[in-house]
Design a protein around this motif. Structure first.
Motif, mmCIF file in Angstrom:
data_model
loop_
_atom_site.group_PDB
_atom_site.id
_atom_site.type_symbol
_atom_site.label_atom_id
_atom_site.label_comp_id
_atom_site.label_asym_id
_atom_site.label_seq_id
_atom_site.Cartn_x
_atom_site.Cartn_y
_atom_site.Cartn_z
ATOM 1 N N ASN A 75 0.839 -1.182 0.000
ATOM 2 C CA ASN A 75 0.000 0.000 0.000
ATOM 3 C C ASN A 75 0.883 1.244 0.000
ATOM 4 O O ASN A 75 1.827 1.349 0.781
ATOM 5 N N ALA A 76 0.613 2.199 -0.851
ATOM 6 C CA ALA A 76 1.422 3.412 -0.961
ATOM 7 C C ALA A 76 1.239 4.340 0.226
ATOM 8 O O ALA A 76 2.062 5.222 0.452
ATOM 9 N N ASP A 77 0.202 4.153 1.012
ATOM 10 C CA ASP A 77 -0.067 5.019 2.154
ATOM 11 C C ASP A 77 0.662 4.588 3.423
ATOM 12 O O ASP A 77 0.530 5.244 4.459
ATOM 13 N N LEU A 78 1.436 3.500 3.350
ATOM 14 C CA LEU A 78 2.196 3.063 4.519
ATOM 15 C C LEU A 78 3.276 4.082 4.862
ATOM 16 O O LEU A 78 3.921 4.646 3.975
ATOM 17 N N LEU A 79 3.475 4.294 6.134
ATOM 18 C CA LEU A 79 4.481 5.242 6.598
ATOM 19 C C LEU A 79 5.877 4.828 6.136
ATOM 20 O O LEU A 79 6.686 5.669 5.740
ATOM 21 N N GLU A 80 6.163 3.524 6.162
ATOM 22 C CA GLU A 80 7.477 3.030 5.751
ATOM 23 C C GLU A 80 7.769 3.351 4.290
ATOM 24 O O GLU A 80 8.898 3.714 3.935
ATOM 25 N N ILE A 81 6.775 3.233 3.445
ATOM 26 C CA ILE A 81 6.951 3.519 2.017
ATOM 27 C C ILE A 81 7.162 5.008 1.803
ATOM 28 O O ILE A 81 8.028 5.428 1.019
ATOM 29 N N LYS A 82 6.428 5.831 2.520
ATOM 30 C CA LYS A 82 6.591 7.280 2.391
ATOM 31 C C LYS A 82 7.982 7.718 2.842
ATOM 32 O O LYS A 82 8.613 8.557 2.203
ATOM 33 N N VAL A 83 8.486 7.126 3.932
ATOM 34 C CA VAL A 83 9.826 7.453 4.415
ATOM 35 C C VAL A 83 10.880 7.002 3.415
ATOM 36 O O VAL A 83 11.852 7.711 3.149
ATOM 37 N N LEU A 84 10.689 5.819 2.841
ATOM 38 C CA LEU A 84 11.636 5.306 1.848
ATOM 39 C C LEU A 84 11.689 6.203 0.618
ATOM 40 O O LEU A 84 12.764 6.483 0.087
ATOM 41 N N LEU A 85 10.547 6.681 0.171
ATOM 42 C CA LEU A 85 10.503 7.514 -1.034
ATOM 43 C C LEU A 85 11.073 8.916 -0.803
ATOM 44 O O LEU A 85 11.564 9.538 -1.748
ATOM 45 N N THR A 86 11.039 9.405 0.429
ATOM 46 C CA THR A 86 11.640 10.707 0.690
ATOM 47 C C THR A 86 13.159 10.624 0.685
ATOM 48 O O THR A 86 13.830 11.592 0.357
ATOM 49 N N GLY A 87 13.723 9.455 1.049
ATOM 50 C CA GLY A 87 15.172 9.263 1.026
ATOM 51 C C GLY A 87 15.903 9.901 2.186
ATOM 52 O O GLY A 87 17.124 10.039 2.148
ATOM 53 N N LYS A 88 15.217 10.291 3.235
ATOM 54 C CA LYS A 88 15.848 10.978 4.361
ATOM 55 C C LYS A 88 16.388 10.016 5.421
ATOM 56 O O LYS A 88 17.212 10.407 6.226
ATOM 57 N N ASN A 89 15.956 8.778 5.425
ATOM 58 C CA ASN A 89 16.398 7.818 6.432
ATOM 59 C C ASN A 89 17.647 7.097 5.929
ATOM 60 O O ASN A 89 17.617 6.399 4.929
ATOM 61 N N ARG A 90 18.761 7.228 6.644
ATOM 62 C CA ARG A 90 20.021 6.639 6.183
ATOM 63 C C ARG A 90 20.051 5.129 6.354
ATOM 64 O O ARG A 90 20.862 4.448 5.746
ATOM 65 N N HIS A 91 19.173 4.572 7.181
ATOM 66 C CA HIS A 91 19.115 3.128 7.374
ATOM 67 C C HIS A 91 18.435 2.412 6.205
ATOM 68 O O HIS A 91 18.524 1.196 6.097
ATOM 69 N N LEU A 92 17.787 3.149 5.344
ATOM 70 C CA LEU A 92 17.071 2.540 4.216
ATOM 71 C C LEU A 92 17.785 2.754 2.892
ATOM 72 O O LEU A 92 17.207 2.546 1.835
ATOM 73 N N LYS A 93 19.047 3.131 2.924
ATOM 74 C CA LYS A 93 19.800 3.401 1.690
ATOM 75 C C LYS A 93 20.085 2.124 0.898
ATOM 76 O O LYS A 93 20.381 2.178 -0.282
ATOM 77 N N HIS A 94 19.999 0.951 1.537
ATOM 78 C CA HIS A 94 20.290 -0.309 0.845
ATOM 79 C C HIS A 94 19.146 -0.751 -0.085
ATOM 80 O O HIS A 94 19.328 -1.630 -0.912
ATOM 81 N N ILE A 95 17.993 -0.126 0.021
ATOM 82 C CA ILE A 95 16.833 -0.515 -0.779
ATOM 83 C C ILE A 95 16.840 0.255 -2.090
ATOM 84 O O ILE A 95 16.881 1.480 -2.107
ATOM 85 N N LYS A 96 16.812 -0.496 -3.198
ATOM 86 C CA LYS A 96 16.761 0.141 -4.524
ATOM 87 C C LYS A 96 15.315 0.519 -4.839
ATOM 88 O O LYS A 96 14.400 -0.290 -4.669
ATOM 89 N N VAL A 97 15.127 1.729 -5.297
ATOM 90 C CA VAL A 97 13.802 2.188 -5.734
ATOM 91 C C VAL A 97 13.869 2.320 -7.249
ATOM 92 O O VAL A 97 14.646 3.104 -7.789
ATOM 93 N N ILE A 98 13.053 1.520 -7.945
ATOM 94 C CA ILE A 98 13.047 1.485 -9.399
ATOM 95 C C ILE A 98 11.726 2.070 -9.885
ATOM 96 O O ILE A 98 10.662 1.553 -9.583
#
Length: 100
Positions: A75-98
């Motif tokens: 779901n695009a409304d999940l907080l985790e997805i929104k944080v990942l798409l903003t790119g501000k969390n350094r712990h999520l840098k390993h996830i590729k967004v295509i």
């Protein structure tokens, strides 16, 4: 008799050019039928974003996880997805967004 057959064939061939085809609706061809509402963001490998198209009228988010061989629609409304798409969390840098 020959003349009648030739006339019938000519009329048939000329009328075939007047016939028009029409599109048959195939329904909704989206990849995601159901979205997951809970995910483990740290186990995610990549997130694919499929935009709206002529076959699907919504944006789809498909996540691939490390231990799960099948991609999961999220779901695009999940907080985790929104944080990942903003790119501000350094712990999520390993996830590729295509983005397709």
């Amino acid at each position: 008799m020959d003349c009648k057959c030739v006339v019938i064939i000519c009329v048939f061939l000329l009328s075939a050019t007047l016939v028009e085809g029409y599109a048959v609706p195939r329904g909704n061809r989206c990849s995601c039928k159901k979205n997951s509402s809970k995910i483990n963001i740290m186990a995610m490998e990549k997130l694919e974003i499929h935009p709206r198209s002529s076959t699907c009228e919504r944006v789809e988010y498909i996540a691939t996880f490390k231990n799960v061989p099948v991609p999961i629609c999220v779901n695009a409304d999940l907080l985790e997805i929104k944080v990942l798409l903003t790119g501000k969390n350094r712990h999520l840098k390993h996830i590729k967004v295509i983005r397709h």
